[in-house]
Design an enzyme around this catalytic site. Structure first.
Site, short mmCIF file in Angstrom:
data_model
loop_
_atom_site.label_atom_id
_atom_site.label_comp_id
_atom_site.label_asym_id
_atom_site.label_seq_id
_atom_site.Cartn_x
_atom_site.Cartn_y
_atom_site.Cartn_z
N CYS A 24 -2.62 9.19 -0.52
CA CYS A 24 -1.93 10.58 0.02
C CYS A 24 -2.27 11.96 -0.58
O CYS A 24 -2.02 12.06 -2.16
CB CYS A 24 -1.29 10.49 0.37
SG CYS A 24 -0.28 9.04 1.20
N GLU B 202 -6.24 15.41 4.66
CA GLU B 202 -7.29 14.06 3.83
C GLU B 202 -7.17 13.08 5.23
O GLU B 202 -5.98 13.38 6.07
CB GLU B 202 -6.87 13.65 3.26
CG GLU B 202 -6.69 14.59 2.13
CD GLU B 202 -6.17 14.13 0.91
OE1 GLU B 202 -6.69 12.42 0.36
OE2 GLU B 202 -6.22 14.83 -0.80
N1 SAH Z 1 5.07 10.11 5.29
C1 SAH Z 1 4.86 9.26 6.28
C2 SAH Z 1 3.27 8.92 6.28
C3 SAH Z 1 2.06 9.38 4.87
S1 SAH Z 1 2.25 8.42 3.32
C4 SAH Z 1 5.60 8.07 4.77
O1 SAH Z 1 6.30 8.05 4.32
O2 SAH Z 1 5.31 6.66 5.52
C5 SAH Z 1 1.92 6.77 4.01
C6 SAH Z 1 2.49 5.86 2.86
O3 SAH Z 1 1.68 5.71 1.17
C7 SAH Z 1 3.84 5.84 2.91
O4 SAH Z 1 4.56 3.98 2.70
C8 SAH Z 1 4.04 6.18 1.31
O5 SAH Z 1 5.16 6.13 0.60
C9 SAH Z 1 3.13 5.89 0.63
N2 SAH Z 1 2.45 6.35 -0.51
C10 SAH Z 1 2.47 7.43 -0.93
N3 SAH Z 1 1.83 7.79 -1.86
C11 SAH Z 1 1.56 6.84 -2.27
C12 SAH Z 1 1.11 6.11 -3.74
N4 SAH Z 1 0.78 7.05 -4.48
N5 SAH Z 1 1.00 4.53 -4.09
C13 SAH Z 1 1.55 4.17 -3.34
N6 SAH Z 1 1.35 4.52 -1.82
C14 SAH Z 1 1.74 5.63 -1.71
#
Ligand code: SAH
Length: 379
Positions: free
Chosen positions: A352, A106
């Site tokens: 995500c 995505e």
């Molecule tokens: N692996 C990396 C980048 C991808 S996730 C990381 O962990 O930072 C990008 C951001 O979205 C991260 O801060 C992650 O914790 C957050 N994220 C993932 N799922 C989420 C959700 N359901 N609600 C809010 N933030 C979320």
């Protein structure tokens, strides 16, 4: 951490045998071109076309016979748009990108006052296992190549061009599916491609990388001396709370993460951004905001509060607006720079991994509702 990834099932063998040119620097592409028996100047021509998002048939300053033989040998655009959804709320576009082996990732295109920002994926899936995230539910399928990361931007630029827009993507955030620091070499190569003279010439000051906190890699990144903004998914005021939602917290402590952040600031002069998704009953109490402020004091940083985007497969719940407000006010009173992140594309599975999951589930018949219904459009 090792970098061993299980291979993707169902690869397109023909596509796999072709050489992906997108990940090559101009110098490497020129070498490749020469090795194929072509004159060196074709290297620059092909390089420029690729970075403008063109496929071989559009490379009009190459002879037709050459374009045809190149198509049989190599791949210029490894990423296409399988479907996209446009938010009715703010025009944000969510892409489901198709890779050459039929895997999908995505991307999200957001319009800001400073231009278009594209959120890209760095892996198919993710193996970090955060409990609130949809990308990690089926683990990591494979790393994206540097060419595929660039290809996501090129696909979004083609989309903008086809929509008749003058502007192109000017900012990039590595915040889609995957853990960028778990795919370190390819990410660094991708950064190098962005800066190429005859490529996009995108300044790394316009690039942000988000990590769940792989400490040794954060330190390594600091030493690369690149002006990339480092974002760290903290989501907790202490290790105990962090371990409830993030398995990586069992490997690295918050103190180690904060030390690595201090090192990053020292090396690059850039402040670090902490992401903090507020989860009901887990990390959103005012006392936890005060604890967080205490931990971050003295560190050049900014906190981005994100109301949790609820994922159907997960039990965790988001918080009410007044809880966000109170958490933010507490941090501000404690003199920690913080904002509530603007939510974009809330109506189009902006979080995500949600669109990919929905589409895959629809294909395998796990839900009755295909993702291409509603505002979605097959490209
Ligand atoms: N692996 C990396 C980048 C991808 S996730 C990381 O962990 O930072 C990008 C951001 O979205 C991260 O801060 C992650 O914790 C957050 N994220 C993932 N799922 C989420 C959700 N359901 N609600 C809010 N933030 C979320």
């Amino acid at each position: 951490m090792d970098n061993m990834m299980p291979d993707a099932a169902g690869r397109d063998d023909a596509a796999q045998e072709k050489t992906e040119l997108t990940g090559m620097t101009e110098a490497e592409l020129t070498e490749w071109v020469k090795a194929q028996g072509m004159p060196a100047f074709r290297g620059k021509q092909i390089f420029q076309w690729i970075h403008r998002g063109a496929d071989f048939e559009e490379m009009t300053n190459l002879p037709a016979s050459l374009r045809e033989s190149l198509s049989g040998l190599a791949v210029a655009q490894p990423v296409s748009i399988r479907l996209h959804q446009v938010s009715r709320l703010d025009g944000t576009v969510k892409f489901l990108f198709r890779l050459m082996d039929e895997n999908c990732v995505e991307g999200v295109l957001m319009r800001y006052h400073y231009g278009y920002s594209l959120c890209i994926s760095t892996q198919v899936g993710c193996r970090m296992g955060c409990k609130f995230c949809a990308s990690t539910l089926d683990g990591c399928v494979r790393n994206l190549t540097a060419g595929e990361m660039l290809g996501e931007i090129l696909a979004a630029n083609r989309f903008l061009r086809e929509r008749g827009e003058e502007e192109r993507v000017s900012h990039v955030v590595l915040m889609g599916s995957g853990e960028p620091l778990d795919n370190y070499e390819n990410v660094i190569r991708f950064f190098r491609l962005l800066r190429e003279e005859n490529g996009l010439r995108l300044s790394l000051r316009n690039v942000s990388l988000s990590t769940c906190g792989l400490v040794p890699r954060m330190r390594q990144l600091a030493e690369e001396n690149l002006p990339v903004t480092l974002c760290v998914s903290l989501h907790a005021p202490n290790d105990e709370v962090r371990r409830q939602t993030m398995p990586i917290a069992n490997r690295y402590s918050m103190e180690e993460i904060l030390d690595a952040c201090r090192y990053y600031v020292e090396k690059t002069g850039r402040r670090v951004i902490f992401e903090y998704a507020l989860v009901d009953g887990v990390n959103s109490a005012p006392a936890q905001a005060r604890e967080l402020a205490g931990r971050l004091r003295g560190l050049q940083c900014h906190v981005n509060l994100i109301p949790l985007n609820e994922v159907r497969e997960r039990k965790l719940r988001g918080v009410r607006e007044d809880t966000v407000r109170r958490f933010l006010d507490t941090l501000t009173r404690e003199r920690i720079s913080a904002t509530r992140r603007r939510e974009m594309g809330d109506d189009i599975d902006g979080a995500c991994g949600q669109l990919r999951r929905k589409t895959l589930a629809a294909e395998t018949g796990q839900t009755g509702k295909p993702a291409s219904s509603g505002s979605g459009q097959e490209a």
